[in-house]
Design an enzyme around this catalytic site. Structure first.
Site, PDB file in Angstrom:
ATOM      1  CB  ALA A 149      -0.863  -0.013   1.252  1.00 52.60           C
TER       2      ALA A 149
ATOM      3  N   GLY B 244       0.449  -5.082   0.964  1.00 48.60           N
ATOM      4  CA  GLY B 244      -0.736  -5.109   0.115  1.00 48.60           C
ATOM      5  C   GLY B 244      -0.450  -5.749  -1.235  1.00 48.60           C
TER       6      GLY B 244
ATOM      7  CD  GLU C  61      -2.592  -7.595   2.876  1.00 49.58           C
ATOM      8  OE1 GLU C  61      -2.176  -6.454   2.602  1.00 49.58           O
ATOM      9  OE2 GLU C  61      -3.259  -7.848   3.889  1.00 49.58           O
TER      10      GLU C  61
ATOM     11  CD  GLU D 244       1.415  -5.809   5.566  1.00 51.47           C
ATOM     12  OE1 GLU D 244       2.268  -6.674   5.890  1.00 51.47           O
ATOM     13  OE2 GLU D 244       0.672  -5.939   4.583  1.00 51.47           O
TER      14      GLU D 244
END
Ligand code: 3HC
Ligand code: NAI
Length: 713
Positions: free
Chosen positions: A63, A109, A112, A132
């Site tokens: 992200a 992300g 993910e 993260e």
């Protein structure tokens, strides 16, 4: 569709390319682009399958971390994450095989997104990870639920709590990846996708069933992880939060686990811990930018290095160079000293080998890059020389004078001095533009910080070369100015002064160390000094006294010098602030003698010893660091407050979840910090003087970092 996501069709396979340099971070536009492109592919009669791939050097690095700053409240974050979860479910529900094609990194992300694809193929050198936790958050886009379904809870727990990336072959064996492509990632991914079309194969990760046995083993792994974290993650919350989220998925359905993940993510992302860690992430990238040294400053390639002095630091520095593949000429005063130094290096490599981190062959190959010598022959071939002789001005000046004679004019001349004036070395060498401080931290082959000390005349080329070299050596280089102790040790003097005074006033050595390790430091001030050597500080104080100076203003406790006079140098002599089983042993016990000495010294200074609260210890020490840090900034010895935070995080293990001493001061609030300085001044004396910058920032209602304008200084 935004420019950052492209759509093409090749050989009846839709190719969705993410192109958001430099690392294809998932900005809102990229999320939206992927969503739209996959929907388009599903509806496209020309496409039977879909490949998701990254342009440039990597797949998706996660992200966009900057976006987290826009999440102001838990509720806001929780609501927004619903959109991300729904988006990933749409990808997963695609009716055509969806393949993630990974090169470089699939992190956070990024991984993910790949988990929500039906299959994952990668190049052999790709890496996947859930880092993260290093940003004080947990995977927030389904990672805590999908990853355990792919590789089992044990490995998922490992990946999500240590944050370290996993290499593609290991990820393949664990079930995170389905295939490794040997050449041509896109072509390989297209061929793989077509094979899935033929086989009518679509695998939705969230539908992988968790067997009872797997869930039960997973719960055991959660308990074991929590136990291990209690030792390794003192003071941090995110690693424990990750376990909670994974556990929720083991105890309930995918949807229940996902809901819990969203709640926990929302809590973490607005936490001070996460803000602090995100601050350090960007601060680490900022340090490489020195305002008056442009990015395109020419640098010199370092192919050969010499290290002068094979003691504690010289040996570690030589190891650092050869570990990076740079051959080293290692010079000592005589053969006996040389052999001692080489034996220590060999012993260190043996330990690495015994831990399985190097093979015997690798050790031999690396050791062979070290050429021992007792003369200066060959120094004219060197691109850099690092001086690591005793901390003695006359000896260092004589060494630099010699180096000026025996090296080429363009050779970088670096000193590992921890305190002394780099400009004096420059003058002694006759080539001040080439002279710079390369202050490594002990053990030099382990500690990541390299304080790069620029002298008055150090050339920009030499500074740029040093920064580039630091990266190659696996270090974080921070450029600082040339004052006594530079930044790290100048501030440390204030930290130690407070630790000594607290002891005199009534706290015990054990209490101070316990409180500061509880705060998150790997070792307290006294434990640290017993490792580094009480004699080192004492000799520096003697040198300073001889030139009429002190390291930190204000009263100087006599206790450390009394220990020095008694020959209590720390671990190496079997006694220091603690008693040790034997010289060199790490097994320590408190020594009542220290209390006795503290009583005597307190009496001499008219102090009545009193019980001191743990909170006062943290407050006094962190205030001393912040106040002196403000002076360092104002005097221009550090470029940014973030540079100081990085120095403390990497040089002394200052707890990362606090963001470093300057960020921590902002968290406490600069008005509180200033009020403390004033209170201490009233209680202890005028040496507690507020730094002018601290007063100014408080008057202006700003912090070292202000939310509106980024870093204030
Ligand atoms: N968001 C925003 N910017 C990022 C970024 C990210 N995720 N990752 C890297 N950048 C920026 C850096 O700040 C830097 O910017 P600059 O040039 O302006 O200083 C630039 O990209 C290049 O980064 P590096 O200098 O670090 O480049 P390297 O090649 O040395 O390293 C990397 C590349 C390994 C990808 C490294 O940048 C990295 O580790 N990035 C962070 C990875 C990460 O933590 N991802 C997880 C994010 S959180 C998440 O995904 C939450 C999810 O669960 C919802
Ligand atoms: P040390 O005493 O372990 O090693 C110094 C070595 O230099 C000795 O082996 C000595 O024989 C050698 N030497 C002296 N004169 C020499 C010459 N003319 N040519 C070649 N070799 C010579 O000292 P240490 O701890 O390694 O310190 C070296 C430097 O590193 C000092 O400037 C110190 O301040 C600095 N430093 C030390 C740190 C530590 O934790 N020990 C941390 C960071 C910097």
């Amino acid at each position: 569709m935004p420019d950052s996501v492209r759509y093409d069709v090749s050989d009846r396979v839709a190719v969705v390319t993410i192109d958001n340099p430099p690392v294809n971070a998932l900005s809102p536009a990229v999320w939206e682009g992927i969503d739209k492109a996959v929907a388009r592919a599903v509806a496209d009669p020309e496409a039977d399958a879909i490949v998701l791939i990254g342009a440039g050097a990597t797949f998706i690095a996660g992200a966009d971390i900057k976006v987290f700053d826009t999440l102001k409240t838990r509720e806001d974050s929780f609501t927004r994450s619903a959109g991300t979860h729904a988006l990933l479910r749409r990808l997963e529900d695609a009716s055509k095989p969806l393949v993630a094609a990974i090169h470089g990194n699939a992190l956070g992300g990024g991984l993910e997104v790949a988990q929500a694809c039906h299959f994952r193929v990668a190049t052999k050198d790709a890496k996947v990870g859930q880092p993260e936790v290093l940003l004080g958050i947990i995977p927030g886009a389904g990672g805590t639920q999908r990853l355990p379904r792919l590789c089992g809870a044990k490995m998922a727990l490992e990946m999500c709590t240590d944050g370290k990336p996993v290499a593609a072959p290991k990820a393949l064996a664990a079930g995170i990846l389905d295939h490794i492509v040997s050449d041509g990632l896109l072509e390989g991914a297209i061929a793989f996708a077509k094979s899935k079309v033929v086989a009518h194969d679509i695998r939705r990760t969230r539908q992988i069933a968790m067997t009872l046995a797997n869930a039960s083993a997973g719960l055991d792994a959660c308990a074991a992880t929590r136990q291990a974290l209690a030792k390794t993650a003192r003071g941090a919350k995110a690693p424990f939060a990750v376990v909670d989220a994974i556990e929720a998925g083991l105890r309930g359905t995918f949807d229940e686990g996902s809901q819990r993940e969203r709640e926990i993510f929302a809590e973490c992302v607005v936490s001070t811990e996460s803000k602090a860690l995100r601050h350090l992430f960007f601060a680490e990238r900022e340090v490489a930018k020195v305002p008056d040294v442009p990015k395109d400053t020419p640098t010199r390639e370092i192919k050969r290095a010499a290290v002068v002095g094979a003691g504690t630091m010289g040996g570690g520095i030589a190891m650092t160079y050869v570990n990076a593949g740079i051959p080293v000429l290692l010079k000592e005063v005589d053969d006996a000293a040389l052999q001692r130094g080489l034996a220590t290096i060999r012993k260190n490599y043996d330990v690495t080998m015994s831990k399985g981190k190097m093979t015997a062959e690798q050790v031999e190959k690396t050791m062979a890059l070290i050429t021992p010598t007792t003369i200066y022959d060959g120094f004219d071939q060197m691109d850099i020389v690092v001086e690591a002789v005793f901390e003695n001005m006359d000896l260092k000046k004589a060494t630099f004078a010699e180096l000026g004679r025996v090296t080429r004019p363009d050779c970088v001349l670096a000193s590992n001095s921890s305190t002394l004036d780099i400009d004096e070395f420059g003058r002694a060498s006759g080539r001040p533009a080439q002279v710079i401080g390369h202050h490594f931290f002990s053990p030099a082959n382990v500690m990541r910080l390299l304080e790069i000390v620029r002298g008055r005349e150090t050339s920009k080329e030499v500074i740029a070369t040093s920064l580039k070299l630091a990266k190659r050596l696996g270090k974080v280089g921070v450029v600082v100015g040339n004052c006594f102790g530079f930044v790290a040790n100048r501030m440390l003097a204030y930290y130690m002064r407070e630790a000594y005074l607290l002891l005199e006033e009534g706290a015990s050595v054990e209490q101070i160390d316990r409180v500061l390790t509880g705060f998150g430091l790997p070792v307290g001030p006294y434990g640290m000094q017993d490792i580094a050597g009480i004699d080192v500080g004492a000799r520096i104080r003697m040198y300073l006294n001889s030139i009429g100076k002190t390291r930190a203003e204000g009263p100087q406790s006599a206790i450390p010098d009394r220990l020095f006079e008694m020959g209590r140098y720390g671990q190496k002599t079997g006694a220091g602030w603690y008693k040790y089983d034997a010289p060199g042993s790490r097994n320590r016990t408190p020594d009542p003698l220290i209390e006795q000495i503290a009583d005597e010294e307190a009496k001499k200074r008219g102090i009545t010893r009193r019980p001191i609260a743990d909170e006062e210890i943290v407050a006094r020490i962190t205030t001393a660091l912040a106040n002196e840090g403000a002076r360092v900034l104002e005097d221009g010895y550090a470029t940014r407050a973030g540079d100081i935070d990085i120095i403390y995080a990497y040089g002394f293990g200052f707890p990362r979840h606090t963001g470093g001493p300057m960020f921590y001061a902002d968290t406490v609030g600069l008005p509180t910090v200033l009020a403390r300085v004033k209170e201490y001044r009233a209680r202890f004396g005028d040496y507690w003087e507020p730094a002018p910058l601290l007063e100014r920032l408080v008057a202006e209602g700003r912090g070292f970092y202000s939310a509106e304008s980024g870093a204030a200084v």
